[in-house]
Design a protein around this motif. Structure first.
Motif, mmCIF file in Angstrom:
data_model
loop_
_atom_site.group_PDB
_atom_site.id
_atom_site.type_symbol
_atom_site.label_atom_id
_atom_site.label_comp_id
_atom_site.label_asym_id
_atom_site.label_seq_id
_atom_site.Cartn_x
_atom_site.Cartn_y
_atom_site.Cartn_z
ATOM 1 N N CYS A 325 -6.131 -18.527 61.393
ATOM 2 C CA CYS A 325 -7.265 -17.744 60.869
ATOM 3 C C CYS A 325 -6.972 -16.251 60.916
ATOM 4 C CB CYS A 325 -8.531 -18.059 61.666
ATOM 5 S SG CYS A 325 -9.155 -19.742 61.412
ATOM 6 N N CYS A 326 -6.366 -15.785 61.991
ATOM 7 C CA CYS A 326 -6.004 -14.355 62.092
ATOM 8 C C CYS A 326 -4.993 -13.994 61.009
ATOM 9 C CB CYS A 326 -5.430 -14.053 63.470
ATOM 10 S SG CYS A 326 -6.636 -14.073 64.818
ATOM 11 N N TRP A 327 -3.996 -14.845 60.843
ATOM 12 C CA TRP A 327 -2.942 -14.613 59.843
ATOM 13 C C TRP A 327 -3.520 -14.566 58.430
ATOM 14 C CZ3 TRP A 327 -0.075 -18.599 56.777
ATOM 15 C CH2 TRP A 327 1.062 -18.064 56.154
ATOM 16 N N ALA A 328 -4.379 -15.551 58.103
ATOM 17 C CA ALA A 328 -4.999 -15.592 56.774
ATOM 18 C C ALA A 328 -5.899 -14.383 56.554
ATOM 19 C CB ALA A 328 -5.801 -16.883 56.618
ATOM 20 N N GLY A 329 -6.672 -14.016 57.588
ATOM 21 C CA GLY A 329 -7.565 -12.870 57.476
ATOM 22 C C GLY A 329 -6.814 -11.574 57.232
ATOM 23 N N ILE A 330 -5.733 -11.366 57.988
ATOM 24 C CA ILE A 330 -4.918 -10.159 57.831
ATOM 25 C C ILE A 330 -4.299 -10.103 56.437
ATOM 26 C CG2 ILE A 330 -2.748 -9.089 58.584
ATOM 27 C CD1 ILE A 330 -3.487 -9.972 61.434
ATOM 28 N N THR A 331 -3.780 -11.243 55.964
ATOM 29 C CA THR A 331 -3.154 -11.294 54.637
ATOM 30 C C THR A 331 -4.147 -10.912 53.544
ATOM 31 O OG1 THR A 331 -1.643 -13.033 55.376
ATOM 32 C CG2 THR A 331 -1.931 -12.783 53.000
ATOM 33 N N LEU A 332 -5.346 -11.492 53.585
ATOM 34 C CA LEU A 332 -6.361 -11.222 52.568
ATOM 35 C C LEU A 332 -6.844 -9.770 52.625
ATOM 36 C CD1 LEU A 332 -8.458 -14.520 52.806
ATOM 37 C CD2 LEU A 332 -6.887 -13.848 50.976
ATOM 38 N N VAL A 333 -7.030 -9.250 53.846
ATOM 39 C CA VAL A 333 -7.496 -7.866 53.990
ATOM 40 C C VAL A 333 -6.430 -6.881 53.508
ATOM 41 C CG1 VAL A 333 -8.089 -6.077 55.694
ATOM 42 C CG2 VAL A 333 -9.166 -8.323 55.804
ATOM 43 N N THR A 334 -5.169 -7.160 53.831
ATOM 44 C CA THR A 334 -4.079 -6.285 53.378
ATOM 45 C C THR A 334 -4.033 -6.211 51.852
ATOM 46 O OG1 THR A 334 -2.734 -6.801 55.324
ATOM 47 C CG2 THR A 334 -1.574 -5.941 53.417
ATOM 48 N N LEU A 335 -4.088 -7.370 51.207
ATOM 49 C CA LEU A 335 -4.061 -7.401 49.744
ATOM 50 C C LEU A 335 -5.306 -6.737 49.154
ATOM 51 C CD1 LEU A 335 -2.733 -11.047 49.190
ATOM 52 C CD2 LEU A 335 -1.453 -8.913 48.885
ATOM 53 N N GLY A 336 -6.465 -7.020 49.750
ATOM 54 C CA GLY A 336 -7.709 -6.439 49.262
ATOM 55 C C GLY A 336 -7.745 -4.924 49.402
ATOM 56 N N MET A 337 -7.291 -4.412 50.551
ATOM 57 C CA MET A 337 -7.286 -2.961 50.781
ATOM 58 C C MET A 337 -6.319 -2.253 49.838
ATOM 59 S SD MET A 337 -9.466 -1.862 53.014
ATOM 60 C CE MET A 337 -8.763 -0.281 53.511
ATOM 61 N N GLN A 338 -5.164 -2.868 49.597
ATOM 62 C CA GLN A 338 -4.224 -2.259 48.640
ATOM 63 C C GLN A 338 -4.861 -2.159 47.262
ATOM 64 O OE1 GLN A 338 -0.062 -2.662 48.245
ATOM 65 N NE2 GLN A 338 0.185 -3.890 50.096
ATOM 66 N N HIS A 339 -5.596 -3.192 46.876
ATOM 67 C CA HIS A 339 -6.245 -3.182 45.556
ATOM 68 C C HIS A 339 -7.343 -2.105 45.509
ATOM 69 C CE1 HIS A 339 -7.493 -4.831 41.722
ATOM 70 N NE2 HIS A 339 -8.739 -4.880 42.163
ATOM 71 N N ILE A 340 -8.141 -2.005 46.559
ATOM 72 C CA ILE A 340 -9.231 -1.022 46.617
ATOM 73 C C ILE A 340 -8.683 0.401 46.580
ATOM 74 C CG2 ILE A 340 -11.023 -0.060 48.132
ATOM 75 C CD1 ILE A 340 -11.505 -2.971 49.097
ATOM 76 N N LEU A 341 -7.562 0.646 47.304
ATOM 77 C CA LEU A 341 -6.975 1.979 47.380
ATOM 78 C C LEU A 341 -6.099 2.307 46.171
ATOM 79 C CD1 LEU A 341 -5.996 1.970 51.170
ATOM 80 C CD2 LEU A 341 -7.896 3.212 50.120
ATOM 81 N N GLY A 342 -5.956 1.353 45.267
ATOM 82 C CA GLY A 342 -5.153 1.582 44.061
ATOM 83 C C GLY A 342 -3.667 1.641 44.311
ATOM 84 N N LEU A 343 -3.214 0.963 45.379
ATOM 85 C CA LEU A 343 -1.790 0.967 45.721
ATOM 86 C C LEU A 343 -1.050 -0.219 45.091
ATOM 87 C CD1 LEU A 343 -2.171 1.851 49.509
ATOM 88 C CD2 LEU A 343 -1.641 3.414 47.623
ATOM 89 N N TRP A 344 -1.820 -1.118 44.504
ATOM 90 C CA TRP A 344 -1.207 -2.303 43.884
ATOM 91 C C TRP A 344 -1.992 -2.698 42.643
ATOM 92 C CZ3 TRP A 344 -3.301 -7.531 45.368
ATOM 93 C CH2 TRP A 344 -2.738 -8.549 44.586
#
Length: 344
Positions: A325-344
């Protein structure tokens, strides 16, 4: 020293081949080999005899020395310049992992120390974070071994899956470097994932980006361990009704870790233009950083020697689920934050 020597030598004998095995198979790493070999030996040799004291010394004190020496691999000025961009994502992923581990600790009624180690190890830097946190919260060797085993499982999965996942998602070289640096737990697995991406994308050079982001995450060891120390001090004061020693609880080795980081930074800033000094300092700091990695392998061999593998396997379901659960949560948040910040 005479009392501890047999146990220290035993851990050293185990650590040497594990060090080379870790270099051959970096996705697994020397510490995991050391824990496994230690646990296998313990299956057949229950009584450690004269080695018992030195094994305990290695699992506690040498583990702390390893964390101190880790500081010599951190140039704070470089991290400030290159890692600043990743800071919002790092803070978000750390918060996510700690919240998930706390919620599951409450829901599944898991042991608090294992929950803390998995949450911290998943969010910061795997084995190094567990090594720094364990003495602060008073975790025993079996709790450390179980946490390291969980982190190892998802390190391997991340290193194998993430390069292909990044390609499927159409990530750029820079965004994958940031992804690997924030979503993979242990340094060796970050290196493996970034190297695999570089192999799939010639001239990508994501390894440097991923490594700097990973080092930036490592700095989170400082506030996390200090916060845990103060929490434990407050709890100890409450339980003992005012009679407790802050000196016994406060993690002085973290202060030395910070001092080592500051020394590394000052040398790199003040003598940056002096090639002779920088060459010598680089060799010294590289040697000390290498010692840190080897000491962690020694400490993990000691932890393996003090761990009942049968008991570990029987009690492993809940920690593995928490790690997932920690691994999945971190993965989703990392991808989501990159999208929000316009880095990806």
């Amino acid at each position: 020293m005479k009392k501890n020597l047999p146990g220290i030598l035993l851990c050293l004998i185990i650590a040497i081949p594990c060090h080379f095995l870790g270099q051959l198979v970096p996705v697994v790493g020397g510490p995991v080999f050391a824990i496994l070999i230690g646990m296998i030996i313990t299956l057949f040799v229950k009584d450690k005899g004269k080695a018992a004291s030195g094994i305990t010394f290695t699992s506690k004190k040498i583990l702390q020395y390893a964390v101190i020496l880790l500081g010599f691999g951190l140039n704070l000025s470089t991290i400030a310049k290159t890692g600043a961009q990743s800071l919002p994502i790092i803070v978000s992923t750390i918060a996510t992992s700690l919240i998930i581990s706390f919620v599951l600790y409450k829901l599944m009624k898991m042991p608090s120390k294992i929950s803390t180690l998995i949450g911290v190890g998943s969010s910061i830097c795997g084995g190094s974070a567990i090594a720094a946190t364990a003495p602060v919260i008073g975790a025993d060797d079996e709790e450390i071994a179980q946490s390291i085993s969980v982190i190892f499982l998802f390190n391997v999965l991340a290193a194998l899956i993430f390069p292909t996942l990044g390609s499927m998602l159409g990530m750029s070289d820079a965004s994958f470097g940031l992804f690997a640096g924030t979503a993979v737990n242990d340094t060796s697995s970050v290196t493996a994932a970034a190297s695999a991406w570089d192999g799939m994308h010639p001239d990508a050079n994501t390894l440097d980006t991923a490594t700097i982001v990973k080092l930036t995450r490592t700095l989170a060891i400082i506030p996390i361990t200090l916060a845990l120390a103060f929490y434990r001090a407050k709890k100890a004061k409450s339980d003992s009704q005012g009679s407790f020693s802050m000196r016994k609880i406060f993690p002085m080795f973290i202060v030395y870790f910070v001092a080592a980081s500051v020394i590394t930074t000052v040398v790199n800033v003040v003598w940056a233009s002096n090639e002779a000094v920088m060459s010598g300092a680089g060799a010294v700091f590289g040697f000390l950083k290498g010692c840190s990695k080897f000491f962690i392998i020694m400490a993990m061999s000691a932890i393996g020697l003090n761990t009942d593998i049968v008991k570990l396997v029987k009690s492993g379901t809940k920690p593995i689920f928490m790690g997932l659960c920690c691994w999945a949560g971190i993965t989703l948040v990392t991808l989501g934050m990159q999208h929000i910040l316009g880095l990806w």
